[in-house]
Motif scaffolding. Structure first.
Motif, short mmCIF file in Angstrom:
data_model
loop_
_atom_site.label_atom_id
_atom_site.label_comp_id
_atom_site.label_asym_id
_atom_site.label_seq_id
_atom_site.Cartn_x
_atom_site.Cartn_y
_atom_site.Cartn_z
N LEU A 55 43.39 13.84 14.24
CA LEU A 55 42.20 13.54 15.03
C LEU A 55 41.16 14.65 14.96
O LEU A 55 40.05 14.50 15.46
CB LEU A 55 42.57 13.29 16.49
CG LEU A 55 43.47 12.07 16.73
CD1 LEU A 55 43.70 11.85 18.21
CD2 LEU A 55 42.86 10.81 16.12
N GLY A 56 41.52 15.77 14.32
CA GLY A 56 40.55 16.83 14.10
C GLY A 56 40.20 17.63 15.33
O GLY A 56 39.15 18.28 15.38
N THR A 57 41.06 17.63 16.35
CA THR A 57 40.80 18.39 17.56
C THR A 57 42.10 18.61 18.31
O THR A 57 43.04 17.83 18.16
CB THR A 57 39.80 17.66 18.48
OG1 THR A 57 39.54 18.48 19.64
CG2 THR A 57 40.35 16.31 18.94
N ARG A 58 42.14 19.67 19.12
CA ARG A 58 43.30 19.92 19.97
C ARG A 58 43.02 19.53 21.42
O ARG A 58 43.91 19.64 22.27
CB ARG A 58 43.73 21.38 19.89
CG ARG A 58 44.30 21.74 18.53
CD ARG A 58 44.88 23.13 18.48
NE ARG A 58 45.53 23.35 17.18
CZ ARG A 58 46.79 23.03 16.91
NH1 ARG A 58 47.53 22.48 17.85
NH2 ARG A 58 47.31 23.25 15.72
N LEU A 59 41.82 19.08 21.71
CA LEU A 59 41.49 18.65 23.07
C LEU A 59 40.56 17.45 23.01
O LEU A 59 39.41 17.57 22.59
CB LEU A 59 40.84 19.78 23.86
CG LEU A 59 40.44 19.43 25.30
CD1 LEU A 59 41.69 19.12 26.14
CD2 LEU A 59 39.65 20.57 25.93
N LEU A 60 41.07 16.30 23.43
CA LEU A 60 40.24 15.10 23.52
C LEU A 60 39.58 15.05 24.89
O LEU A 60 40.23 15.29 25.92
CB LEU A 60 41.10 13.84 23.36
CG LEU A 60 41.52 13.42 21.96
CD1 LEU A 60 42.36 12.14 22.06
CD2 LEU A 60 40.31 13.18 21.07
N GLU A 61 38.31 14.74 24.91
CA GLU A 61 37.61 14.44 26.16
C GLU A 61 37.09 13.02 26.05
O GLU A 61 36.17 12.75 25.27
CB GLU A 61 36.48 15.44 26.40
CG GLU A 61 36.97 16.86 26.68
CD GLU A 61 35.87 17.79 27.13
OE1 GLU A 61 36.18 18.80 27.76
OE2 GLU A 61 34.68 17.47 26.85
N VAL A 62 37.71 12.13 26.80
CA VAL A 62 37.37 10.71 26.71
C VAL A 62 36.95 10.21 28.08
O VAL A 62 37.44 10.68 29.12
CB VAL A 62 38.56 9.89 26.19
CG1 VAL A 62 38.83 10.22 24.73
CG2 VAL A 62 39.81 10.13 27.03
#
Length: 254
Positions: free
Chosen positions: A19-26
């Motif tokens: 997903l290209g990130t270590r922290l999702l903000e949804v």
């Protein structure tokens, strides 16, 4: 008044890489959702990773959450793909905490066999066993150059401690210590040490096997194999990943 609708979800290992990130903000309008619903919505948002999301587990405040468990927007959330002065009482508590840290550790440095064996030393125990897991060069016909490990550190340490507690309940009097390495681990180097001491050897052998099987099933530590021609994140390879399943006598699922 503005009310935030952002959910923050930590990612690890292959899931973070994909997903290209270590922290999702949804943005979800609800303040509470079932863990399985969060996975379903993320799978819709990232359809190419839907299969990996489906077999991953949500962690809420550093503990696994079943798919039907409710979690909140303010919780510490992670999505884990398959894969530890002065008053006398205070001093005693600090000493106990140090002993626990000696027994369950996740380290970036070379692992010390003497240290992990010392952590389970007991004058009434007639057997002490040491399991050493090392990096092998060839797996399935492919040559491994190195292994790279990463962990969800606070939850991983707690999971290692839980394994030790389970062993103490199943084999009373038995002591267990587990040290796991993270970062780059070369060929022939140790990635995990498990020491067990017990009054008698039979229980020690059983507890040692239980510890490594439970580690593979429940501890959020991931392994990336680096080959001569590519890389791959490797799971626990024990069937569908379910850290909430009841363990059998050998630490597997029941």
């Amino acid at each position: 008044m503005n009310i935030t609708t952002k959910w923050r979800i930590h990612l690890f290992a292959g899931l973070a890489e994909r997903l290209g990130t270590r922290l999702l903000e949804v943005a979800f309008p609800e303040a509470r959702l079932e863990a399985g619903e969060i996975k379903r919505r993320l799978a819709e948002r990232y359809p190419e990773q839907a299969d990996l999301i489906a077999v991953s587990f949500v962690a809420r405040n550093q503990a696994f959450a079943a798919d039907d468990a409710f979690v909140g927007r303010e919780d510490e959330l992670a999505l884990l793909p398959p894969v530890s002065g002065g008053m006398p009482e205070e001093a005693e508590n600090e000493a106990a905490a140090r002993r626990e840290a000696d027994r369950y550790a996740i380290l970036e440095d070379t692992l010390d066999t003497a240290a992990v064996l010392s952590a389970v030393s007991h004058p009434d125990h007639g057997a002490a066993l040491l399991f050493v897991g090392t990096t092998r060069e060839w797996t399935g016909g492919k040559r491994t150059v190195t292994l790279e490990y990463e962990a969800y550190l606070p939850m991983a340490r707690a999971a290692l401690k839980t394994i030790g507690e389970e062993i103490g309940e199943r084999w009373p009097g038995t002591l267990c210590a587990i040290h796991h390495r993270i970062g780059t681990v070369g060929i022939g180097e140790a990635s995990v040490l498990i020491a067990v001491s017990a009054p008698h050897r039979a229980g020690g052998y059983e507890a040692s096997r239980y510890a490594i099987e439970r580690l593979k099933m429940t501890v959020p530590i991931w392994k990336k194999e680096v080959y001569e021609d590519g890389t791959a994140w490797q799971g626990h390879q024990l069937g569908p990943w379910d850290p909430l399943a009841t363990p059998d006598a050998e630490g597997g699922r029941r």
